[in-house]
Design a protein around this motif. Sequence first.
Motif, PDB file in Angstrom:
ATOM      1  N   THR A  81       0.782  -1.151   0.052  1.00 57.34           N
ATOM      2  CA  THR A  81       0.218   0.174   0.125  1.00 57.34           C
ATOM      3  C   THR A  81       0.761   1.059   0.090  1.00 57.34           C
ATOM      4  N   GLY A  82       1.835   1.246   0.669  1.00 59.40           N
ATOM      5  CA  GLY A  82       2.889   2.115   0.743  1.00 59.40           C
ATOM      6  C   GLY A  82       3.476   2.662  -0.564  1.00 59.40           C
ATOM      7  N   ALA A  83       3.720   1.463  -1.326  1.00 59.71           N
ATOM      8  CA  ALA A  83       4.386   1.417  -2.810  1.00 59.71           C
ATOM      9  C   ALA A  83       3.396   2.346  -3.719  1.00 59.71           C
ATOM     10  N   ASN A  84       2.053   2.106  -3.433  1.00 59.54           N
ATOM     11  CA  ASN A  84       1.195   2.632  -4.170  1.00 59.54           C
ATOM     12  C   ASN A  84       0.852   4.069  -3.974  1.00 59.54           C
ATOM     13  N   LEU A  85       1.013   4.505  -2.737  1.00 56.50           N
ATOM     14  CA  LEU A  85       0.824   5.826  -2.341  1.00 56.50           C
ATOM     15  C   LEU A  85       2.149   6.572  -2.716  1.00 56.50           C
ATOM     16  N   ALA A  86       3.585   5.816  -2.545  1.00 58.04           N
ATOM     17  CA  ALA A  86       4.759   6.603  -2.949  1.00 58.04           C
ATOM     18  C   ALA A  86       4.711   6.651  -4.485  1.00 58.04           C
ATOM     19  N   GLY A  87       4.065   5.821  -5.290  1.00 57.31           N
ATOM     20  CA  GLY A  87       3.965   5.894  -6.761  1.00 57.31           C
ATOM     21  C   GLY A  87       3.983   7.533  -7.343  1.00 57.31           C
ATOM     22  N   PRO A  88       2.950   8.241  -6.742  1.00 52.43           N
ATOM     23  CA  PRO A  88       2.801   9.698  -7.308  1.00 52.43           C
ATOM     24  C   PRO A  88       4.197  10.474  -7.167  1.00 52.43           C
ATOM     25  N   LEU A  89       4.903  10.396  -6.048  1.00 53.26           N
ATOM     26  CA  LEU A  89       6.211  10.909  -5.812  1.00 53.26           C
ATOM     27  C   LEU A  89       7.244  10.402  -6.919  1.00 53.26           C
ATOM     28  N   ILE A  90       7.417   9.132  -7.045  1.00 54.37           N
ATOM     29  CA  ILE A  90       8.411   8.712  -7.758  1.00 54.37           C
ATOM     30  C   ILE A  90       8.061   9.053  -9.452  1.00 54.37           C
ATOM     31  N   GLY A  91       6.811   8.746  -9.495  1.00 50.78           N
ATOM     32  CA  GLY A  91       6.502   9.287 -11.166  1.00 50.78           C
ATOM     33  C   GLY A  91       6.634  10.570 -11.330  1.00 50.78           C
ATOM     34  N   GLY A  92       6.558  11.472 -10.257  1.00 46.29           N
ATOM     35  CA  GLY A  92       6.350  13.004 -10.416  1.00 46.29           C
ATOM     36  C   GLY A  92       7.952  13.480 -10.946  1.00 46.29           C
ATOM     37  N   LEU A  93       8.784  12.823  -9.774  1.00 50.25           N
ATOM     38  CA  LEU A  93      10.285  13.032 -10.030  1.00 50.25           C
ATOM     39  C   LEU A  93      10.729  12.566 -11.533  1.00 50.25           C
ATOM     40  N   PHE A  94      10.239  11.586 -12.012  1.00 48.00           N
ATOM     41  CA  PHE A  94      10.737  10.876 -13.489  1.00 48.00           C
ATOM     42  C   PHE A  94       9.905  12.081 -14.396  1.00 48.00           C
ATOM     43  N   VAL A  95       8.824  12.393 -14.400  1.00 48.15           N
ATOM     44  CA  VAL A  95       7.985  13.217 -15.090  1.00 48.15           C
ATOM     45  C   VAL A  95       8.764  14.621 -15.332  1.00 48.15           C
ATOM     46  N   ASP A  96       9.129  15.238 -14.066  1.00 45.53           N
ATOM     47  CA  ASP A  96       9.601  16.615 -13.815  1.00 45.53           C
ATOM     48  C   ASP A  96      11.241  16.871 -14.295  1.00 45.53           C
ATOM     49  N   LEU A  97      11.887  15.471 -14.127  1.00 41.86           N
ATOM     50  CA  LEU A  97      13.325  15.555 -14.311  1.00 41.86           C
ATOM     51  C   LEU A  97      14.026  14.788 -15.525  1.00 41.86           C
ATOM     52  N   LEU A  98      13.338  13.512 -15.715  1.00 42.51           N
ATOM     53  CA  LEU A  98      13.709  12.711 -16.820  1.00 42.51           C
ATOM     54  C   LEU A  98      12.487  12.434 -17.786  1.00 42.51           C
ATOM     55  N   SER A  99      11.964  11.574 -17.883  1.00 41.50           N
ATOM     56  CA  SER A  99      10.908  11.104 -18.660  1.00 41.50           C
ATOM     57  C   SER A  99       9.885  10.235 -18.114  1.00 41.50           C
ATOM     58  N   TRP A 100       8.600  10.145 -18.428  1.00 40.87           N
ATOM     59  CA  TRP A 100       7.618   9.330 -17.876  1.00 40.87           C
ATOM     60  C   TRP A 100       8.067   7.598 -18.186  1.00 40.87           C
ATOM     61  N   ARG A 101       8.739   7.576 -19.152  1.00 46.88           N
ATOM     62  CA  ARG A 101       9.404   6.339 -19.657  1.00 46.88           C
ATOM     63  C   ARG A 101      10.005   5.649 -18.517  1.00 46.88           C
ATOM     64  N   PHE A 102      10.647   6.249 -17.616  1.00 46.06           N
ATOM     65  CA  PHE A 102      11.595   5.579 -16.526  1.00 46.06           C
ATOM     66  C   PHE A 102      10.713   5.135 -15.495  1.00 46.06           C
ATOM     67  N   ALA A 103       9.597   5.909 -15.428  1.00 44.46           N
ATOM     68  CA  ALA A 103       8.422   5.221 -14.202  1.00 44.46           C
ATOM     69  C   ALA A 103       8.409   3.726 -14.648  1.00 44.46           C
ATOM     70  N   PHE A 104       8.337   3.116 -15.790  1.00 46.97           N
ATOM     71  CA  PHE A 104       8.261   1.939 -16.066  1.00 46.97           C
ATOM     72  C   PHE A 104       9.526   1.108 -16.073  1.00 46.97           C
ATOM     73  N   LEU A 105      10.515   1.533 -16.929  1.00 44.80           N
ATOM     74  CA  LEU A 105      11.770   1.083 -16.779  1.00 44.80           C
ATOM     75  C   LEU A 105      12.355   0.693 -15.718  1.00 44.80           C
ATOM     76  N   VAL A 106      12.053   1.268 -14.666  1.00 46.91           N
ATOM     77  CA  VAL A 106      12.558   1.305 -13.286  1.00 46.91           C
ATOM     78  C   VAL A 106      12.273  -0.041 -12.607  1.00 46.91           C
ATOM     79  N   ASN A 107      11.085  -0.811 -13.172  1.00 44.88           N
ATOM     80  CA  ASN A 107      10.693  -1.648 -12.286  1.00 44.88           C
ATOM     81  C   ASN A 107      11.461  -2.904 -12.582  1.00 44.88           C
ATOM     82  N   ILE A 108      12.500  -2.891 -13.582  1.00 49.38           N
ATOM     83  CA  ILE A 108      13.427  -4.196 -13.604  1.00 49.38           C
ATOM     84  C   ILE A 108      14.465  -4.152 -12.486  1.00 49.38           C
ATOM     85  N   LEU A 109      14.711  -3.186 -11.736  1.00 53.86           N
ATOM     86  CA  LEU A 109      15.575  -3.507 -10.578  1.00 53.86           C
ATOM     87  C   LEU A 109      14.933  -4.004  -9.368  1.00 53.86           C
TER      88      LEU A 109
END
Length: 394
Positions: A81-109
């Motif tokens: 549940t915490g991961a679901n809630l933290a998703g907007p924060l991590i996604g926001g960082l990728f959208v603002d600083l890099l690209s939305w694509r990294f929000a999915f590619l990061v799953n590999i780790l």
Amino acid sequence: FAGSVSDAFGRVLVLRIGLIGFGIASIGVGLAPDPVVLIIARALQGAAGAFLVPSSLALITSLLNGPAQARAIGQWTAWTTGANLAGPLIGGLFVDLLSWRFAFLVNILPIAVTFVLLTRLGDVDRRRDDAHIDLVSAALCTLGLGGIVFALIEQPNLGWGHPAIWMPLAAGILLFTAFLLRQRTVRSPILPLGIFRVRNFWTGNLATFFVYAALSLNGFVVGVYLQQGAGLSATFAGLASLPTTLALIALSSVVGGWVNRFGPRLFMTVGPLVMAAGSLMLLAVRADFDYWTQVLPGLVVFGLGLGITVSPLTSTILGAIGGERSGIASATNNAVSRIAGLVVIAILAVIIGGALDLDGFHRAALVTALLMAAGAVVSFLGIRRPVTADAQAT
């Protein structure tokens, strides 16, 4: 479907299949050259994800017992549940600083880390002698729910009278009804209907519907309004949910250990009421927006209630059925929570009055509080201390 496969063929095997599929699909989404490929990859990602949730939770319930199991479920609930809630924060960082694509590619780790951890479990899978895959039931269930959900999502755009709405809705209802009828007669049902005779199971799932509908509504509306109404960036809107996440992680494991001592009804009643209070505190949001005084107090209280609720809710539902069917019990509860979220977002326009302005935000906060209160009432009236014999009755 994935839950029944997990019970029949082994939790670790199904978890590995889900991880591989989710990783491949995540790469497909992150590298998608156009929207069509992206949507197809997202569908595959959702299918693979369905194999992850029930098998991971069922693995816990099959390997641990008593207080250790309760604490582990609390930790599982807190981190998921915490991961679901933290998703907007991590996604926001990728959208603002890099690209939305990294929000999915990061799953590999995390997928790679999980594979390494699974090797340390050894051979813990147990395949049932009568294990087989009922593809007919799987198709009826998937297409039935899919038609209903599609109609709910698209109805605000086209209206109930449009053939693209009422035809999938009618077909979905018929197919899902056929699925339920088949479960009464098939030799190894995907969804054994007898589990719904267990009081804590059906009551817990009803409470889940109200609570997770409210969670989805609150998370969506707060995240969108903070960006569109208050003018925060995607990153800061994600940071706004951090207090809720921290409160959840801090409380869930502790509360999970208290369930055996005090029983689940107390927590499943008080927790949603605390979240309802947190939602009502968001009515303090005004046109002259100030996060620290208008939003933060409500989110902190909401997080405290969430930490009190989710672990007892999950452990009660799984404990009502027992380890042998924990996969299908987990999958059913996960499906109920997802459907609740889809339904409430599908009727979002009705809830907010057509626009997510300040008045719409306030209406959503009120509906969130009412849904939480409904979950508390259901829990208070229906939940009882778990009895082992209940699980055996099925």
